[in-house]
Motif scaffolding. Structure first.
Motif, PDB file in Angstrom:
ATOM      1  N   LEU A   5     151.429  19.233  97.072  1.00  0.00           N
ATOM      2  CA  LEU A   5     150.083  18.903  97.527  1.00  0.00           C
ATOM      3  C   LEU A   5     149.453  19.979  98.404  1.00  0.00           C
ATOM      4  N   SER A   6     148.150  20.102  98.242  1.00  0.00           N
ATOM      5  CA  SER A   6     147.318  20.879  99.152  1.00  0.00           C
ATOM      6  C   SER A   6     146.694  19.904 100.138  1.00  0.00           C
ATOM      7  N   ASN A   7     147.083  20.023 101.407  1.00  0.00           N
ATOM      8  CA  ASN A   7     146.563  19.131 102.444  1.00  0.00           C
ATOM      9  C   ASN A   7     145.441  19.760 103.255  1.00  0.00           C
ATOM     10  N   ALA A   8     145.328  21.082 103.197  1.00  0.00           N
ATOM     11  CA  ALA A   8     144.288  21.823 103.906  1.00  0.00           C
ATOM     12  C   ALA A   8     144.060  23.132 103.172  1.00  0.00           C
ATOM     13  N   PRO A   9     142.858  23.723 103.285  1.00  0.00           N
ATOM     14  CA  PRO A   9     142.604  24.984 102.590  1.00  0.00           C
ATOM     15  C   PRO A   9     143.568  26.078 103.039  1.00  0.00           C
ATOM     16  N   GLY A  10     144.059  26.846 102.083  1.00  0.00           N
ATOM     17  CA  GLY A  10     144.977  27.931 102.410  1.00  0.00           C
ATOM     18  C   GLY A  10     145.661  28.467 101.175  1.00  0.00           C
ATOM     19  N   GLY A  11     146.579  29.402 101.394  1.00  0.00           N
ATOM     20  CA  GLY A  11     147.302  30.024 100.308  1.00  0.00           C
ATOM     21  C   GLY A  11     148.439  29.162  99.788  1.00  0.00           C
ATOM     22  N   PRO A  12     149.204  29.693  98.842  1.00  0.00           N
ATOM     23  CA  PRO A  12     150.297  28.931  98.240  1.00  0.00           C
ATOM     24  C   PRO A  12     151.334  28.445  99.244  1.00  0.00           C
ATOM     25  N   GLU A  13     151.481  29.177 100.355  1.00  0.00           N
ATOM     26  CA  GLU A  13     152.480  28.782 101.353  1.00  0.00           C
ATOM     27  C   GLU A  13     152.122  27.474 102.051  1.00  0.00           C
ATOM     28  N   THR A  14     150.875  27.011 101.920  1.00  0.00           N
ATOM     29  CA  THR A  14     150.458  25.767 102.576  1.00  0.00           C
ATOM     30  C   THR A  14     150.778  24.532 101.741  1.00  0.00           C
ATOM     31  N   LEU A  15     151.197  24.705 100.504  1.00  0.00           N
ATOM     32  CA  LEU A  15     151.491  23.565  99.639  1.00  0.00           C
ATOM     33  C   LEU A  15     152.776  22.864 100.095  1.00  0.00           C
ATOM     34  N   ALA A  16     152.763  21.537 100.023  1.00  0.00           N
ATOM     35  CA  ALA A  16     153.897  20.742 100.527  1.00  0.00           C
ATOM     36  C   ALA A  16     154.403  19.798  99.446  1.00  0.00           C
ATOM     37  N   LEU A  17     155.704  19.842  99.184  1.00  0.00           N
ATOM     38  CA  LEU A  17     156.321  18.917  98.236  1.00  0.00           C
ATOM     39  C   LEU A  17     156.412  17.544  98.898  1.00  0.00           C
ATOM     40  N   THR A  18     155.795  16.554  98.276  1.00  0.00           N
ATOM     41  CA  THR A  18     155.597  15.251  98.906  1.00  0.00           C
ATOM     42  C   THR A  18     156.016  14.140  97.956  1.00  0.00           C
ATOM     43  N   GLU A  19     156.592  13.078  98.508  1.00  0.00           N
ATOM     44  CA  GLU A  19     156.952  11.894  97.718  1.00  0.00           C
ATOM     45  C   GLU A  19     155.752  10.956  97.692  1.00  0.00           C
ATOM     46  N   LEU A  20     155.343  10.523  96.482  1.00  0.00           N
ATOM     47  CA  LEU A  20     154.190   9.649  96.311  1.00  0.00           C
ATOM     48  C   LEU A  20     154.566   8.473  95.410  1.00  0.00           C
ATOM     49  N   PRO A  21     153.834   7.350  95.520  1.00  0.00           N
ATOM     50  CA  PRO A  21     154.063   6.257  94.572  1.00  0.00           C
ATOM     51  C   PRO A  21     153.627   6.661  93.169  1.00  0.00           C
ATOM     52  N   ASP A 313     155.219  29.590  94.705  1.00  0.00           N
ATOM     53  CA  ASP A 313     155.587  30.969  94.378  1.00  0.00           C
ATOM     54  C   ASP A 313     154.941  31.405  93.067  1.00  0.00           C
ATOM     55  N   ALA A 314     154.817  30.479  92.123  1.00  0.00           N
ATOM     56  CA  ALA A 314     154.156  30.800  90.855  1.00  0.00           C
ATOM     57  C   ALA A 314     152.684  31.122  91.085  1.00  0.00           C
ATOM     58  N   ILE A 315     152.031  30.358  91.965  1.00  0.00           N
ATOM     59  CA  ILE A 315     150.618  30.620  92.273  1.00  0.00           C
ATOM     60  C   ILE A 315     150.477  31.957  92.997  1.00  0.00           C
ATOM     61  N   ALA A 316     151.410  32.255  93.908  1.00  0.00           N
ATOM     62  CA  ALA A 316     151.373  33.548  94.608  1.00  0.00           C
ATOM     63  C   ALA A 316     151.557  34.701  93.635  1.00  0.00           C
ATOM     64  N   TYR A 317     152.422  34.522  92.648  1.00  0.00           N
ATOM     65  CA  TYR A 317     152.648  35.557  91.636  1.00  0.00           C
ATOM     66  C   TYR A 317     151.372  35.779  90.825  1.00  0.00           C
ATOM     67  N   MET A 318     150.677  34.699  90.498  1.00  0.00           N
ATOM     68  CA  MET A 318     149.398  34.810  89.795  1.00  0.00           C
ATOM     69  C   MET A 318     148.379  35.529  90.666  1.00  0.00           C
ATOM     70  N   ALA A 319     148.326  35.192  91.965  1.00  0.00           N
ATOM     71  CA  ALA A 319     147.359  35.804  92.874  1.00  0.00           C
ATOM     72  C   ALA A 319     147.574  37.305  92.997  1.00  0.00           C
ATOM     73  N   ALA A 320     148.842  37.738  92.888  1.00  0.00           N
ATOM     74  CA  ALA A 320     149.172  39.160  93.004  1.00  0.00           C
ATOM     75  C   ALA A 320     148.858  39.933  91.725  1.00  0.00           C
ATOM     76  N   ARG A 321     148.349  39.241  90.703  1.00  0.00           N
ATOM     77  CA  ARG A 321     147.972  39.864  89.426  1.00  0.00           C
ATOM     78  C   ARG A 321     149.152  40.604  88.797  1.00  0.00           C
TER      79      ARG A 321
END
Length: 333
Positions: A5-21, A313-321
Motif C-alpha cells: 500500500l501507498s499510505n502517503a505520497p512518496g517513492g517506492p520505499e514508502t510502500l508498506a506490505l499490509t494485511e487486509l480483509p 524494488d520493481a517500481i524503483a527499477y522502472m524509475a531508474a529506466r
C-alpha cells in the motif's frame, strides 16, 4: 490477504506490505486471486501523486494483472471459479486479491503464463492504437522508436514490423540494442544519456538523422520525452507524425517552427481514454493482438520478476529506466 500500500505520497520505499480483509465481489464483479502484476511507468508516478489520476489512499499501485477467478458476483455470466484472466485495473494490482469488472476481464489462453498475460495489454494496446489509429502507419514507412528496449518500445518494434514498416530502434545501451534487434528492429542506434547542452542536442539530432536516413522518419514513437523529443522531431520526414506516449525523461517544450518547416504533426496518444470512448474499436485491437500473439509475431518479454514483498524494488527499477522489456511482480499464494 496482503497488499503493498501507498499510505502517503512518496517513492517506492514508502510502500508498506499490509494485511487486509479479502474483498467481496458485488454485482457484475469477479473476485480474482492475482498471480502476476506487471509494473509500468504510471506506477512510478501514481505513488508520488504525479499521475493524471490520484486514487484515494491507502491504495496499492499496479494496474495490469493476470490471475484466477475465485468468486463470481451477482449477475455475472460467462465466468466461473477457476477461470484464467487478464485485466486492466488502473491501480490495486499489487495485492493478493482484487475485484475486477466482469465486463472488462479478458480470458487468458491456456498455455500462456500469468507473467506473460500480465505484461500484454497496456504496452501492446497502447502501441497498436498509436501506430494504427494515431499515426496511420503504412507499409514501407520508416518508424523511429525511442526507448525501444522498454515495454512499450519493444511492442512498437514488433507491431511496426508486423505492419510492414522499416523499424529503427533508438536505445541507451548496446544490451538494449541487441534486445531491439532480437524483437525485429531493422537497425539500432545507441544514444547518450541526457540532459544535453546545445551542442549535445545538436549531435543527438544528427545521430537520429543518420540512423533514419536522408528522407527522415515517417513516424516517431516517443515514450521518452525530455531532450530526446526535439532531437527526434528534427529527424522527422515531410508530413511525418510524432507520437507522444510518455515522459520519463521530462515533459519537452518544442519549437513549433519545426512542425511548419516539416509540415509534420505532433499527435498525443491516450489509450485509456480511447478504450473508454470507443470500446468496440479497442476490442478489435485486442483481438488483433491475440491473433498476432498466437502467430508468434508479438510476444511480451518479461525480463525480471519480484515477489510481492519486494514490489517497491520493481517500481524503483522502472524509475531508474533500467528495464528491458517488462517487469512483473508475482504472488506465491
Amino acid at each position: 490477504m496482503k497488499a503493498l500500500l501507498s499510505n502517503a505520497p512518496g517513492g517506492p520505499e514508502t510502500l508498506a506490505l499490509t494485511e487486509l480483509p479479502d474483498p467481496v465481489p458485488g454485482p457484475g464483479q469477479l473476485l480474482v486471486r492475482v498471480k502476476a502484476c506487471a509494473i509500468n511507468y504510471p506506477d512510478v508516478l501514481i505513488i508520488e501523486d504525479k499521475y493524471q489520476f490520484r486514487p484515494e489512499r491507502p491504495f496499492a499501485p499496479g494496474g495490469e494483472i493476470a490471475g484466477v477467478v475465485e468468486a463470481v458476483g451477482e449477475g455475472v455470466t460467462g465466468w466461473a471459479e477457476g477461470a484464467r484472466l487478464i485485466a486492466m485495473l488502473g491501480h490495486g494490482g499489487l495485492s493478493e486479491k482484487v475485484l475486477v469488472s466482469a465486463a472488462m476481464a479478458i480470458p487468458l489462453p491456456e498455455g500462456r503464463s500469468f507473467e506473460e498475460g500480465s505484461a500484454l495489454i497496456l504496452t501492446y494496446a497502447t502501441t497498436i492504437h498509436a501506430l494504427a489509429d494515431r499515426a496511420r502507419l503504412k507499409e514501407g514507412e520508416t518508424l523511429l522508436v525511442l526507448g525501444a528496449a522498454g515495454g512499450v518500445g519493444l511492442a512498437a518494434v514488433e507491431l511496426g514490423k508486423a505492419m510492414g514498416a522499416r523499424v529503427v530502434a533508438a536505445v541507451s545501451s548496446g544490451e538494449k540494442a541487441e534486445a531491439a534487434r532480437a524483437a525485429g528492429a531493422d537497425s539500432a542506434v545507441v544514444y547518450p544519456r541526457g540532459p544535453f547542452d546545445r551542442e549535445g542536442a545538436k549531435a543527438l539530432a544528427g545521430l537520429f538523422k543518420e540512423a533514419v536516413g536522408s528522407a527522415g522518419a515517417d513516424v516517431v514513437y516517443d515514450p521518452v520525452g525530455g531532450d530526446y523529443t526535439e532531437a527526434a522531431l528534427r529527424a522527422i520526414a515531410w508530413e511525418g507524425r510524432l507520437l507522444v506516449i510518455g515522459f520519463p525523461a521530462g515533459i519537452p517544450k518544442l519549437p513549433l517552427n519545426l512542425t511548419l518547416l516539416k509540415s509534420c504533426d505532433v499527435r498525443g496518444v491516450f489509450w485509456g481514454a480511447f478504450a473508454a470512448r470507443d470500446p468496440k474499436a479497442n476490442a478489435a485491437h485486442i483481438a488483433t493482438l491475440f491473433r498476432l500473439w498466437d502467430e508468434g509475431r508479438i510476444a511480451p518479454r518479461v525480463s525480471r520478476t519480484w515477489p510481492l514483498a519486494e514490489g517497491g524494488d520493481a517500481i524503483a527499477y522502472m524509475a531508474a529506466r533500467q528495464a528491458v522489456g517488462k517487469l512483473v511482480v508475482t504472488m506465491d499464494a
